[in-house]
Design an enzyme around this catalytic site. Structure first.
Site, PDB file in Angstrom:
ATOM      1  N   SER A 135       0.868  -1.178   0.000  1.00 24.65           N
ATOM      2  CA  SER A 135       0.000   0.000   0.000  1.00 24.65           C
ATOM      3  C   SER A 135       0.902   1.223   0.000  1.00 24.65           C
ATOM      4  O   SER A 135       2.087   1.147   0.355  1.00 24.65           O
ATOM      5  CB  SER A 135      -0.880  -0.008   1.264  1.00 24.65           C
TER       6      SER A 135
ATOM      7  N   TYR B 212      -1.687  -0.415  10.751  1.00 24.73           N
ATOM      8  CA  TYR B 212      -1.744  -0.701   9.319  1.00 24.73           C
ATOM      9  C   TYR B 212      -0.479  -0.208   8.623  1.00 24.73           C
ATOM     10  O   TYR B 212       0.123  -0.926   7.813  1.00 24.73           O
ATOM     11  CB  TYR B 212      -2.982  -0.030   8.722  1.00 24.73           C
TER      12      TYR B 212
END
Length: 288
Positions: free
Chosen positions: A169, A182
């Site tokens: 990501s 995250y």
């Protein structure tokens, strides 16, 4: 698992992945489905893996068994031979069993796509994250990829070929407020990519990462990651697309097939000298 039995070999037909077999995690929907479809169209046969159910501690529904079956169905329509298996990437034994099933059916695993991941629990400052929430995020988004590599990587190395693509990501490259776990997991996944690429380079097994930006929740892919990130940030429902587009230099969200095409390139021989690399598909977001 569906579609058992030994077949004539992987990858019938033509295409960039003809003659090859791929294992895709998190394949029930979203980017996992997009990658599976791209691979099927390019001639690969597939083992599609997903937890296919909800996980305690994840505050939104995960991919379902029916969604996994639908992904398999549309891949078969492109001519792929497809196995499906329900497995939690936190379970090493389940991943090893899946790898054995793929080799039994297809004779080999040429490509591993580590796509399984969760975006929440998130939306709070670091000191408000519980230890259980931290462990869950790290165990799924980082530990899950390592376990899949452990289950498959040695097989590839012994054969002297293979491509592993980790779906990270932009959170693996920059920080995001209220997403500490995250961000830590995705930064770890980028680091894991580089380290394992060096481990396997002498055996001609390539390891790369793709870092998508804000990916549109395409109805055909049944994706919902962007909506869940928006919910964690308390962005009102119906406003999140415009809010995310405002942060994009190219004034558009990333499409699932644009990420899948990058994964496909890394899986194919077109990138045979590419390893340890991080490919961003983010409309210029991390270029600022």
């Amino acid at each position: 698992m569906s579609g058992g039995g030994r077949g004539p070999g992987p990858g019938s037909g033509t295409g960039r992945l003809a003659g090859r077999a791929a294992l895709v995690t998190g394949a029930a929907r979203g980017l996992g489905r997009a990658c599976a479809l791209a691979f099927a169209r390019e001639g690969a046969d597939l083992l599609l893996l997903d937890v296919a159910g909800d996980l305690p501690g994840v505050p939104y529904p995960l991919g379902s068994a029916s969604q996994l079956a639908h992904t398999a169905e549309v891949c078969r329509e492109s001519g792929a031979a497809v196995l499906t298996r329900r497995a939690d990437v936190r379970d090493l034994a389940a991943l090893e069993s899946a790898a054995e099933a793929a080799e039994e059916r297809f004779g080999r695993i040429d490509v591993l796509v580590n796509n399984a991941g969760i975006a929440a629990p998130s939306g709070r400052p670091a000191h408000e994250i519980t230890e259980a929430e931290w462990q869950l995020m790290i165990d799924v988004d980082l530990g899950g990829a390592w376990r899949a590599i452990r289950a498959v990587g040695g097989r590839m190395a012994a054969r002297g070929s293979g491509s592993i693509v980790n779906v990270a990501s932009t959170a693996g490259l920059v920080g995001y407020r209220h997403f500490a776990a995250y961000v830590a997991a995705k930064h770890g996944l980028v680091g894991l990519t580089k380290a394992v690429a060096l481990d396997y380079a002498p055996r001609r097994v390539r390891v790369n990462a793709v870092c998508p930006g804000s990916v549109r929740d395409d109805e055909a892919m049944e994706g919902r990651m962007l909506a869940e990130i928006a919910r964690s940030l308390e962005v009102p429902d119906g406003e999140h697309r415009a809010a995310f587009v405002r942060d994009q230099p190219m004034n558009a969200l990333v499409e699932p097939d644009e990420v899948a095409n990058a994964v496909l390139w890394l899986a194919s021989d077109e990138s045979r000298q590419v390893t340890g690399s991080v490919v961003t598909v983010d409309g210029g977001f991390t270029a600022r």
